[in-house]
Design an enzyme around this catalytic site. Structure first.
Site, PDB file in Angstrom:
ATOM      1  N   GLY A  37      -0.925 -10.565  -3.181  1.00 42.53           N
ATOM      2  CA  GLY A  37       0.180 -10.964  -2.314  1.00 42.53           C
ATOM      3  C   GLY A  37       0.054 -12.422  -1.917  1.00 42.53           C
ATOM      4  O   GLY A  37      -0.976 -12.837  -1.381  1.00 42.53           O
ATOM      5  N   GLY A  39       2.521 -14.138   0.033  1.00 43.38           N
ATOM      6  CA  GLY A  39       3.631 -14.363   0.946  1.00 43.38           C
ATOM      7  C   GLY A  39       3.184 -15.000   2.241  1.00 43.38           C
ATOM      8  O   GLY A  39       2.441 -15.975   2.262  1.00 43.38           O
ATOM      9  N   ASP A 130       3.494  -6.393   1.099  1.00 37.01           N
ATOM     10  CA  ASP A 130       4.621  -6.124   1.988  1.00 37.01           C
ATOM     11  C   ASP A 130       5.234  -4.749   1.772  1.00 37.01           C
ATOM     12  O   ASP A 130       6.313  -4.485   2.276  1.00 37.01           O
ATOM     13  CB  ASP A 130       5.701  -7.198   1.801  1.00 37.01           C
ATOM     14  CG  ASP A 130       6.319  -7.146   0.406  1.00 37.01           C
ATOM     15  OD1 ASP A 130       5.703  -6.533  -0.484  1.00 37.01           O
ATOM     16  OD2 ASP A 130       7.412  -7.707   0.214  1.00 37.01           O
ATOM     17  N   CYS A 186      27.507  11.212   9.317  1.00 31.83           N
ATOM     18  CA  CYS A 186      28.586  11.362  10.301  1.00 31.83           C
ATOM     19  C   CYS A 186      28.413  10.413  11.482  1.00 31.83           C
ATOM     20  O   CYS A 186      29.392   9.954  12.074  1.00 31.83           O
ATOM     21  CB  CYS A 186      28.657  12.808  10.791  1.00 31.83           C
ATOM     22  SG  CYS A 186      29.377  13.931   9.576  1.00 31.83           S
ATOM     23  N   CYS A 445      -8.749  13.211   4.419  1.00 27.17           N
ATOM     24  CA  CYS A 445      -7.926  12.215   3.743  1.00 27.17           C
ATOM     25  C   CYS A 445      -7.786  12.577   2.267  1.00 27.17           C
ATOM     26  O   CYS A 445      -8.782  12.844   1.585  1.00 27.17           O
ATOM     27  CB  CYS A 445      -8.547  10.822   3.878  1.00 27.17           C
ATOM     28  SG  CYS A 445      -7.667   9.542   2.955  1.00 27.17           S
TER      29      CYS A 445
END
Length: 628
Positions: A37, A39, A130, A186, A445
């Site tokens: 990443g 960013g 992200d 709705c 986990c």
């Protein structure tokens, strides 16, 4: 003037490194690390890693640079827009320290080339991603490769850094992550009560019906209530069909009027006629095109000029001006694109938060709908954040979080795992920076609470039956009650034996894919076994599948349920010493210190009502999301 040579500069730089890091600098200089990443956090983190002197840094990012990135991702400039983040980040960061090795990969971290062996070649991995799916993948690969991972994320002024070490701390998947928010159709189409409802209506219904695809393909709409609201849903489908017919008049002078009268007059009058719907709600007020048009004309300001005032909350006349202007701009774009199509396909437009035309249309439409239903309007700037699902990004938070990643990396590289911490940044607390010790792995986990191993298979000979008979039953002692699963589904269980004769390749099980073995023994089941596939040609006289080493798979823990006690109505009070009062340990339901820590980490949230607004700027919004 005497020129300064590179060598003295490098020597001076190294002297500073050694003074700051001591003996550990030699290891850092020779280290090989991965950063996933590039960013908001990634740019700051790469700068820190380069200036700290990490010897070899690999950068992986699939994304390209966008205009909205430039206000906080400081390795990028305007001339870099549309270029690869990973490649430009490498180019920019190399100027800070030309004496290190940088490798950039403009690719998806889930690509087959980034396999377990590749991950195992790094001493440390940094996550600056992200999206949850990619973060889970990196978490799983690091656990399989036994490589420490430093996970990080920010949202607004809040930040989080987590050190993940196999068998020593909880992993990214040890706690449940928040799922994306959807809205009942709705509510969006008939009874909005909050600004986000109107924004979703404008973006995911009106825009897509006029310029894009049908609402049936929109993920923000939840149709689970359709059976209870069949009549209303059918009316909504008729409205959508009517819009498609109006779409045929795109480009004509009366096109804006037709759209306006359809969604802001006729549809609203139909809703007003449904008396039962408004017994406990305020009735909406339909808009009249002629009245609003005259009011807008008297203002004298054109749509483009109003649109530039993105911090202001526009009135009805200003919203109308921007609505008509953006509708004409988008119509021209779509018609020009369709004229350029030579294969007869139908061109569509898609919403982009950085596209002024689409943003103007969504902002003005959402605000006029808000006015109709008596809901507070929002500025174009606010609507951009909400429509683009943007969590406000603060450059300072990114910088602080990136620096904390490097500080935790020092502890991991020294082997001081007991000193590594889970660190939180929060603006609302008594302290900006808080930390806690690493928590042990969650035994339940599904990712790290399992036994992991490689499984070597000969792709030309190995079948699923070889795994069942030679490995699971013969070598590991499994009984008959177990199943074999992969990410697609179940490949084998006692009632599914069709795949036993098939080779792994026929089942879609290739290199570095994972198989999960679930022991269904009722009395004393083993923990799940996760096998990562490694393909290798094996001798003809050997078994076509093998394990690199013998496994001792632990059994699942058993939870003893205490018997009810008569005096305490089933609640057994812990014994206390005479004269002393033992402090009860904090639980998630107890508003104590530990409960506050859990809340900081985003693991506990209030139950959300079906139509509640998701405040993206709120301090406790579930799992921390990284901005990119």
């Amino acid at each position: 003037m005497e020129r300064v040579t590179t060598k003295p500069v490098a020597m001076k730089r190294e002297r500073y490194y050694r003074q700051s890091l001591g003996a550990m600098y030699s290891r850092i200089k020779q280290s090989r690390v991965l950063m996933v990443g590039a960013g908001g956090i990634g740019c700051e983190l790469l700068k820190n890693l380069v200036l700290t002197g990490f010897g070899e840094i690999h950068i992986v990012d699939l994304d390209t640079i966008d205009l909205s990135n430039l206000n906080r991702q400081f390795l990028f400039r305007h001339e870099h827009i549309k270029k690869s983040k990973a490649l430009v980040a490498k180019e920019s960061a190399a100027k800070f320290n030309p004496h290190i090795k940088l490798e950039a990969h403009h690719a998806n971290i889930k690509d087959p080339q980034f396999n377990i062996d590749w991950f195992a070649g790094f001493e440390l991995v940094f996550n600056a991603l992200d999206n949850i799916d990619a973060r889970r993948h990196v978490n799983k690969m690091c656990l399989a490769a036994s490589v420490p991972l430093i996970e990080s994320g920010t949202t607004g002024f809040n930040g989080q850094v987590q050190v993940i070490i196999k068998d020593k701390s909880e992993c990214y998947d040890c706690n449940t992550k928040e799922t994306p928010k959807t809205f009942p159709v709705c509510t969006i189409r008939s009874t909005p009560s909050q600004p986000i409802h109107c924004i979703v209506w404008a973006k995911s219904y009106l825009f897509t019906e006029v310029f894009g695809t049908s609402e049936d393909e929109v993920p923000e709409f939840d149709h689970t209530e359709d059976s209870e609201n069949a009549a209303e849903i059918e009316n909504l489908r008729k409205e959508a069909h009517a819009l498609k017919e109006i779409r045929q008049s795109m480009g004509s002078d009366d096109f804006p009027r037709k759209i306006f009268e359809k969604v802001f007059t006729d549809d609203i009058n139909r809703l007003r006629s449904m008396g039962d719907m408004w017994k406990t709600r305020q009735k909406p007020t339909a808009l009249d095109f002629e009245t609003v048009s005259k009011s807008s004309a008297s203002g004298g300001e054109v749509g483009d000029a109003v649109g530039r005032r993105d911090q202001d909350i526009w009135n009805l006349a200003e919203n109308f001006t921007v609505f008509c202007d953006s509708l004409r701009r988008l119509s021209r774009r779509l018609q020009q694109a369709q004229e350029g199509e030579t294969n007869g396909t139908s061109h569509v437009l898609s919403f982009d938060k950085d596209d002024e035309d689409t943003l103007d249309f969504v902002a003005s439409s959402a605000n006029m709908r808000s006015i109709i239903f008596g809901i507070q309007s929002r500025s174009k700037f606010d609507i951009k954040q909400m429509a683009g699902n943007i969590i406000p990004a603060i450059a300072t938070t990114n910088a602080m979080t990136a620096s904390l990643c490097v500080l935790q990396a020092f502890k991991v590289m020294r082997g001081d795992f007991n000193k590594a911490r889970m660190v939180f940044l929060e603006r609302s607390g008594a302290r900006v920076v808080n930390s806690e010790s690493l928590r042990p792995p969650n035994p339940d986990c599904p990712v790290c609470g399992v036994m992991s191993s490689r499984l070597v298979v000969d792709p030309s000979r190995a079948t699923l039956n070889d795994l069942v008979q030679d490995i699971l039953k013969s070598d590991l002692g499994y009984g008959n009650e177990f199943s074999i699963n992969n990410e697609v589904g179940t490949l084998y269980d006692p009632d599914l034996e069709d795949n036993l004769s098939k080779r792994f390749s026929e089942l879609g099980v290739g290199p570095d894919s994972f198989l999960t073995i679930i022991d269904d023994d009722e009395e004393n089941p083993r923990v799940n076994l996760s096998l990562s596939i490694s393909e290798k040609s094996l001798p003809e006289d050997s078994k076509p599948v093998s394990l690199p080493h013998q496994l001792d798979i632990p059994r699942k823990r058993t939870i003893d349920t205490p018997k009810a006690h008569e005096e305490t109505n089933g609640n057994i009070a812990p014994p206390t010493a005479p004269g002393k009062r033992k402090r009860a340990s904090s639980t998630l339901d107890e508003p104590g210190i530990e409960g506050q820590k859990v809340a900081k980490r985003g693991k506990v949230q209030d139950t959300e009502q079906e139509d509640d607004l998701v405040l993206v700027e709120g301090p406790n919004q579930g799992a921390i999301v990284i901005d990119d």
